[in-house]
Every structure is written in structure tokens, then in C-alpha cells.
Motif scaffolding. Structure first.
Motif, PDB file in Angstrom:
ATOM      1  N   GLU A   4       3.989   0.529   2.402  1.00  0.00           N
ATOM      2  CA  GLU A   4       4.068  -0.533   3.322  1.00  0.00           C
ATOM      3  C   GLU A   4       4.040  -1.794   2.732  1.00  0.00           C
ATOM      4  OE1 GLU A   4       2.083   0.254   7.162  1.00  0.00           O
ATOM      5  OE2 GLU A   4       1.960  -1.880   7.627  1.00  0.00           O
ATOM      6  N   MET A   5       4.647  -2.993   3.080  1.00  0.00           N
ATOM      7  CA  MET A   5       4.519  -4.239   2.477  1.00  0.00           C
ATOM      8  C   MET A   5       4.393  -5.194   3.543  1.00  0.00           C
ATOM      9  SD  MET A   5       6.871  -2.184   0.839  1.00  0.00           S
ATOM     10  CE  MET A   5       8.601  -2.184   1.216  1.00  0.00           C
ATOM     11  N   ALA A   6       3.604  -6.330   2.990  1.00  0.00           N
ATOM     12  CA  ALA A   6       3.230  -7.321   3.949  1.00  0.00           C
ATOM     13  C   ALA A   6       4.363  -8.171   4.606  1.00  0.00           C
ATOM     14  CB  ALA A   6       2.216  -8.241   3.102  1.00  0.00           C
ATOM     15  N   PRO A   7       4.130  -8.464   5.697  1.00  0.00           N
ATOM     16  CA  PRO A   7       5.294  -9.417   6.360  1.00  0.00           C
ATOM     17  C   PRO A   7       5.794 -10.312   5.124  1.00  0.00           C
ATOM     18  CG  PRO A   7       3.436  -9.043   7.945  1.00  0.00           C
ATOM     19  CD  PRO A   7       3.113  -8.584   6.614  1.00  0.00           C
ATOM     20  N   ARG A  27       0.833  -1.109   0.172  1.00  0.00           N
ATOM     21  CA  ARG A  27       0.095   0.065  -0.191  1.00  0.00           C
ATOM     22  C   ARG A  27       0.796   1.161   0.186  1.00  0.00           C
ATOM     23  NH1 ARG A  27      -3.300   0.576   4.614  1.00  0.00           N
ATOM     24  NH2 ARG A  27      -1.481  -0.068   5.707  1.00  0.00           N
ATOM     25  N   LEU A  28       0.491   2.200  -0.825  1.00  0.00           N
ATOM     26  CA  LEU A  28       1.255   3.377  -0.977  1.00  0.00           C
ATOM     27  C   LEU A  28       0.612   4.758  -0.675  1.00  0.00           C
ATOM     28  CD1 LEU A  28       1.576   1.452  -3.377  1.00  0.00           C
ATOM     29  CD2 LEU A  28       3.635   2.477  -3.923  1.00  0.00           C
ATOM     30  N   GLY A  29       1.445   5.835  -0.629  1.00  0.00           N
ATOM     31  CA  GLY A  29       0.907   7.137  -0.520  1.00  0.00           C
ATOM     32  C   GLY A  29       1.738   8.281  -0.455  1.00  0.00           C
ATOM     33  N   ALA A  30       1.247   9.700  -0.488  1.00  0.00           N
ATOM     34  CA  ALA A  30       2.265  10.606  -0.744  1.00  0.00           C
ATOM     35  C   ALA A  30       1.626  11.715   0.090  1.00  0.00           C
ATOM     36  CB  ALA A  30       2.589  11.005  -2.191  1.00  0.00           C
ATOM     37  N   GLU A  62      14.347  -8.871   4.095  1.00  0.00           N
ATOM     38  CA  GLU A  62      13.061  -8.609   4.056  1.00  0.00           C
ATOM     39  C   GLU A  62      12.972  -7.094   4.007  1.00  0.00           C
ATOM     40  OE1 GLU A  62      11.191 -10.443   7.459  1.00  0.00           O
ATOM     41  OE2 GLU A  62       9.270  -9.581   6.839  1.00  0.00           O
ATOM     42  N   ALA A  63      11.913  -6.621   3.592  1.00  0.00           N
ATOM     43  CA  ALA A  63      11.274  -5.272   3.336  1.00  0.00           C
ATOM     44  C   ALA A  63       9.782  -5.025   4.104  1.00  0.00           C
ATOM     45  CB  ALA A  63      11.402  -4.537   1.921  1.00  0.00           C
ATOM     46  N   ARG A  64       9.497  -4.115   4.828  1.00  0.00           N
ATOM     47  CA  ARG A  64       8.468  -3.986   5.247  1.00  0.00           C
ATOM     48  C   ARG A  64       7.828  -2.326   5.041  1.00  0.00           C
ATOM     49  NH1 ARG A  64       6.071  -6.264   9.285  1.00  0.00           N
ATOM     50  NH2 ARG A  64       4.276  -5.221   8.401  1.00  0.00           N
ATOM     51  N   ALA A  65       8.807  -1.545   4.661  1.00  0.00           N
ATOM     52  CA  ALA A  65       8.376  -0.196   4.477  1.00  0.00           C
ATOM     53  C   ALA A  65       9.300   0.590   3.554  1.00  0.00           C
ATOM     54  CB  ALA A  65       8.239   0.555   5.572  1.00  0.00           C
ATOM     55  N   LEU A  66       9.084   1.427   3.036  1.00  0.00           N
ATOM     56  CA  LEU A  66       9.957   2.220   1.943  1.00  0.00           C
ATOM     57  C   LEU A  66       9.608   3.710   2.314  1.00  0.00           C
ATOM     58  CD1 LEU A  66      12.046   2.794  -0.473  1.00  0.00           C
ATOM     59  CD2 LEU A  66       9.896   2.708  -1.753  1.00  0.00           C
ATOM     60  N   VAL A  67      10.508   4.572   2.601  1.00  0.00           N
ATOM     61  CA  VAL A  67      10.248   6.075   2.817  1.00  0.00           C
ATOM     62  C   VAL A  67      11.069   6.809   1.682  1.00  0.00           C
ATOM     63  CG1 VAL A  67      10.273   8.054   4.282  1.00  0.00           C
ATOM     64  CG2 VAL A  67       9.888   5.724   5.112  1.00  0.00           C
TER      65      VAL A  67
END
Lengths: 415, 415
Positions: A44-47, A24-27, A76-81
């Protein structure tokens, strides 16, 4: 400033985007540098989401590049900023603290470890990036995340970009359909070396991190590593590929030969197409572009040598200004081949523009008629082909012309 | 076209030139490409004149470069013919025939062998250079040669140059005063690699050809090989050095170590000063120049590494446009250091502009006040200094800014 630059004449409309289940994404407008536009993006990425990355080879990388490199082995990635307008490069200890504070604040919101939070920044080099601007905007941004936030995200990462960039493909793995979708930004300081400005690609495929890394590392070689706007390599280049696993395709083992496994053939093709699309979109937004150059080199002693020759042509200011001036000045192509240090023999060299062979074996062809080449030069897409006549090495690269627009944009970028 | 380009704001007036006994020069309008200006230059040297030369490393050299390389081992020069407007590059067998016909016609006039006639051409690449234009103009040109023809010659070799370029020094060899005087042309396609566009230097010293070659090969390393306008290396680069021997200085043996012999110390210094002056004049006429950049690199692992870093800064379109825009955008200097592939460490790097240290040890200095740097950027001569903090290697390079003028000149050069 970005706001006053007209949209590139080579812009393409956004493709119809899909949903990548598990991300899921947003700005949001965090006011980091720009006024009245979004400049902070969260995903935000799923576990269980696996991740692969390639980064700039610059010896002066930004703090976010260091951060991502350090955590990539976790897989493993759970989020990107991502923030736009300030690259957090050459900011010393303060830059590292901003990365830590951003990752920790994001980890609390996403209920994960800070080491699962990926960070990227582009914009001005050498100015402190205040963490509070980011951390204070994150909670509201997190609340509004959506599976359909891709276009918002594509817009939120833009700097001197004049249009948002995205690409999408579908593929099948062992009978299960998966989607691969990505966004990119970049317009100047483009001569990627292992990666370009910023690109983020996600898939709902279930793939182990080593497989993902092998596919990404191979995929960028003929896409992002074959584009150039101005020969200048960014300190912030980064391509990340996330696989959420939500498609629940049958397992692919981590030890498979990802580049040869027939079960991954369709996925490889689709991934490479997304990377190709995104790389070409970056060139289509090259600062000041009026014409897209495609450069094909054949007959080189190796593919690597062909690539160096193609990039030398694509980087030559004199070739790029000739294209801008619609001048079929093929002699400058000869000059660029001659200067680049790769094996070449003037007397076996041939040059074509727009499919017309102009020069062969060290001289212009008999009865060369410039008319069709002049007509080709007036178009928006210019094809240059060189055959070195030495071996079987081939490469293709893409560049843009060098115009007054580039000078306008870069003579006053910080003002 | 050259005629419509305003004179570079960084032009310098011609120095007061002397006479180099043993060489007579002149120029004539041969109508090779330009109208209403001289474009063919002839110089005749006394019997016994020795010669040294350095040439482009381009893999696609012009026919005159091939010609000069082939005869250089003879070590004696009796004449030099230079034309402007057509580079005689990528012209195949026709180009070789033009060289032969030109050398033979000149040899008849100068009563020497064709293998003592040096040839140079610059201008458009890939167009046949008709020998008759040159050979039919040579007799009248030969009749009018003069010991004071240096300025005419400097003007006759210009292409996109906006002012003629010459330099002169005196030196003493074993008590005998000698003169060293030279001319150069060049404005774009300047990133010499063993030589620059064209420069011709003559001395009345009596020196064996091997000594002359050693001095010239060393002298260009910190002069012509340290300048760049646009990173594009010409197919026609050439520096020739002639020694007529008319000064009758006591003999220097051919086997001396020319770079260490104390008897040659004063001559070395003067020769290097002439080469430096000519190289800087080329940059001062860089296409579209409004500002001259001097780039000093220290603290590199070697001098060669420092040179590569300096040239990467001098070639970066983003550094060059920032200088054009009077923008103290030191982050782009960091970018250029980071991209060039040489050993560098962000955290030991420091950057100064106009003598003001801006960044040190991976971040901006405490309390950095941009005011004096902004004032420096408004000047005509911009000093950039980088210390890598790794070793003792140093280099200095010179470049110019990248402006609308460069685009104007090169978007329509052939028209």
C-alpha cells in the motif's frame, strides 16, 4: 515443482534492506496454488505516489498486464497486489473479472479508486484464477502490512525461483537523500522485451510520473532487456516503479528532460544500479544454472546491432551447452554471430573468452594456447567477448548455461 | 562423441535405393577426426552434369561454402568431395588453401577442371583441416567408386547423426522415367536458413542448370527451411542437386518457368517429396530426440508470418521441454505465439494438440477434457495446431523435443 529445486549455486544473499517511507508491504499464504508458503503480496502506497511501468511486448499478454497498461496514464498508484502460481493469462472474460474484483476489494481496504490498484500475476498459463482466493485473504493481509515487509514480499512473489531477490541504493536529489529499493522474481521464460518477469521498485523520492517513466524506460534497456535464460518471453513481464514522495525533496518539474537533467544524475545512476542488480539476480536464478555468462560485443555497426548479436550468443543452445560442459568451444560463438542476421564479416571478427583472444581476422590466433581458457571455463562466471571490427556499436548481455536442471524443471512444471 | 549416442528412437530404415545413372560414389576412412569409420566421401558425375545449390545465410560461412558459391555459376559439376568431423570454418587462408588443394587433386582424378569440383565439410568449427589427409586418401577412394555406393556415402557424411539418411522417388519427364535420389546428414545446429546441414540429391534427368536451381530454391522453402532442432543455424549448410542427364529425356529449355511448366509437374512433386523426406529424417535424428513435433499454423496474415509463428513454437525451449515431459502445457504454445513479433490477437487465437481443440477465442474451451490430449502426448509424434484467426496464411514446420540427451551430446561434443 519449485519446492524440490535446490538453491542456485549462483544465488546471492539478500542485501541489507532499508525502509522506503510511504510504502508498507506484506505476504500471506492464500492457497492459490502452492501449499505451505506465501503466494499473495500486497503493498500500500501513500496518497500522491506516482508510478511508471514497462510491460511485455507479447501479443498474448495476461489480464493483469492489460489492467496495468489501462490505468498507467492516471499516473497515481495506491496499492499493488501480486499473486504467484497462476499467471491469469489466456483466461478470457473470467480473467478480466478476477482483475476487477481484486482491484475493487483492494480499493475498499486502501480507501482509493480501483484505478489506483496495480495487479501482477505469474505462474501457469490458461487456468482460471479464482478471485475469491485473493479477496478473502486480503483483509488479514492488509492488517499486517509493514514498512519492513520487503523480504516477505520478495519471497511471496517467487514461482520457480530458488532464492528471493532484492536490491537497494541511495541517491541525492537537490540535496535531499532518497532511497530506491526493489524486488524481482523470475527464473525461466526469461527473454524480456521491454520488461522482465516481475520487478517492483519503490523510492521515497518525489518525482512526477512522466519523469519516472522516462527514467524507467531508459533504465531497463541495458538491464532487464539484456538478460536471457531461454529466449522465451513471458506473457506477464512487468516492471513497476513507484515514487511515494515521502522524502520531500525539492520539486522536479514534469517537463524536465529526465535523461539529461543534472539534478537527476545521481538518482539515474542509483536507479540503473538497482535495475542492474535485480536483472542479474534473475539470471543468477536461471532455471538449471551452473554458470553465469557475460557477453560483451563491440565493433558492431550500432549499439542495437551489438545487442542483437549479444542476445543471439546468449540464446544459442549450443553456446549454452558448451558453457555447461566447460568446453571452450569458441566455434559455436562464431556460429551464433553468423546466424543472427546482423552485419558481420567473418574476416574482421575476433573472439575472446576469459580475456584471452582466441580468434582474430577469420582464423585462430597463432600459437593459441587453450590452457588459460580451459581454466576460465571451470569457473562460475564465464566472460565471452566478440569484436565485429565494423563500427563503434557496443552492448553487454547476460545469460546462463543450459543444463540437465533446466530439462528437469521444465519437463514437469505443471505436475 | 557420436559413437556412444544410441540410435534415435525415431530413426527410419533406409529406403530401397536405386541407381542414378551417371553418378558413382564411395566412402573411405581418411582418419580426419574419427577412428574406425568412414569420414571422406567422393562422388563422380558424368560430363555435362548440371548443378543447383542453396547455402547457409550465415555471415560466417565455411571455406567450402565460399568455394561452392563461387563455382555455382559455371553450372556444371563433375565431382563432389565431403568430409565429416572438421567443418573447415573460421580457418582463414589455410581453409581456402585446403579447398583449392582438394579440388585440384580431385580434378586430376576425374579429368576435369577444379571449378567443377564441389566441396562440403561439417564437424568442429575453427580447427585447421589438413588437405593431405584428404588428398592422400582420394586415389584409393576414386578407384572404388560405384553406382551402388549411396548407402556408404550416406554413412560417410555423418557426424553426430545416429542413422544414415536417404530418400528416393521416380518421376516422368515428357514420357521418360527419371530417378531422384538423395542423402543428408544433420542432427544438431539445425535451423536451416536457405539450406540445412548437408544434403546431396542427384537425378539422371537432363535439365538445364537454371531450371534445376529454380526447382531446388522453391523446393527447400517448405522442407529444409521448415525444420529446426535447436534454432542454431550452421555455418556449413548446403543442399546440392545434380542432374546427370543419363536418362536422355527430351529437352527442357533453360528459359522455361520451372515452377509452372506442366512437363515438370511430376518431377517437381517427386523432387519436393525427396527434399521433404530428407528434411524429416534430419529432424528424426535431432540430437536427443524422443518425440517428433509437427506444428501447423493457419489463419496468419501471410504464409511467411505463419512460418515465423510455426518456427517460434518449434524453437521454444519451454514448448520443447513440455513435449519431452509429455505435458500438454498448451499455455507455452500461447507464450511462443505471443513472443514472436508476428501479428497475433490473443482473443482470436485457438490452439489444438493431437486434433483436440483446447483453447479458442482467448480462453480454454468449455468443459475441456485433457484425457485424449494426455494420451496423445505419450506418443512419438506430437501434432500442434494453431489458428490465428486473422487471415489465410498457413505453414507447417517440424521440430523435436528438448531432452537430457541434447545436453549430454552438446556439453561434451569436442571431447
Amino acid at each position: 515443482m519449485a519446492q524440490t529445486i535446490p538453491v542456485s549455486p549462483l544465488a546471492l544473499p539478500m542485501p541489507e534492506l532499508g525502509v522506503v517511507r510511504g510504502i508498507r508491504l506484506g505476504a500471506i499464504a492464500a492457497g492459490i496454488r502452492y501449499k505451505g508458503r506465501t503466494d499473495l503480496v500486497l503493498a500500500e502506497m501513500a496518497p500522491g505516489t506516482t508510478v511508471a511501468g514497462v510491460f511485455t511486448k507479447s501479443k498474448c499478454p495476461g489480464a493483469p498486464v492489460d489492467w496495468c497498461r489501462a490505468i498507467l496514464s492516471k499516473g497515481e498508484a495506491r496499492a499493488l497486489v501480486v499473486n504467484a502460481g497462476n499467471a491469469n493469462v489466456f483466461t478470457g472474460q473470467a480473467g478480466r473479472k478476477t482483475c476487477e474484483a481484486t482491484a475493487e476489494a483492494t480499493a475498499r481496504l486502501a480507501d482509493c479508486s480501483a484505478e489506483n490498484v496495480y495487479l501482477a500475476s505469474t505462474g501457469v498459463i490458461g487456468e482460471i484464477l479464482p478471485a475469491e482466493r485473493i479477496t478473502s485473504a486480503l483483509p488479514a493481509l492488509h492488517t499486517a502490512l509493514s514498512e519492513t515487509g520487503w523480504e516477505d514480499a520478495a519471497r511471496g512473489i517467487m514461482t520457480t525461483d530458488t532464492f528471493p531477490k532484492a536490491a537497494v541504493r541511495k541517491a541525492t536529489i537537490k540535496g535531499t537523500e532518497v532511497i530506491i529499493q526493489g524486488i524481482a522474481k523470475g527464473s525461466g521464460m526469461i527473454a524480456p522485451d521491454m520488461a522482465t518477469m516481475l520487478a517492483f521498485v519503490a523510492t521515497d523520492a518525489k518525482l512526477p510520473a512522466p519523469v519516472l517513466q522516462a527514467l524507467l524506460s531508459a533504465g531497463i534497456q541495458k538491464t532487464f532487456n539484456c538478460i536471457t535464460v531461454d529466449s522465451d518471453t513471458s506473457t506477464s513481464d512487468m516492471v513497476l516503479l513507484f515514487a511515494t514522495g515521502a522524502a520531500q525533496n525539492p520539486d522536479i518539474t514534469a517537463t524536465t528532460d529526465a535523461l539529461a537533467d543534472p539534478e537527476l544524475a545521481d538518482f539515474r545512476t542509483a536507479l540503473n544500479a538497482v535495475l542492474h542488480d535485480l536483472a542479474l539476480l534473475v539470471i543468477r536464478d536461471g532455471e538449471g544454472i551452473t554458470k553465469l555468462m557475460s557477453i560483451k560485443v563491440s565493433g558492431a555497426v550500432s549499439d542495437q546491432s551489438a545487442w542483437r548479436v549479444a542476445m543471439a550468443i546468449g540464446n544459442s543452445p549450443l553456446v549454452k551447452t558448451a558453457v555447461a560442459g566447460e568446453d571452450a568451444n569458441w566455434g559455436r560463438v562464431v556460429m551464433a554471430v553468423g546466424k543472427c542476421g546482423e552485419p558481420a564479416d567473418r574476416d574482421t571478427l575476433s573472439v575472446s573468452i576469459g580475456g584471452v583472444c582466441i580468434a582474430r581476422n577469420g582464423t585462430v590466433v597463432d600459437g593459441y594456447d587453450e590452457t588459460p581458457v580451459v581454466a576460465h571455463m571451470k569457473g562460475q562466471e564465464i566472460d565471452i567477448a566478440v569484436d565485429l571490427g565494423l563500427g563503434a556499436g557496443t552492448a553487454q548481455a547476460w545469460s546462463c548455461d543450459l543444463t540437465h536442471g533446466y530439462i528437469d524443471i521444465n519437463g514437469s512444471y505443471r505436475s
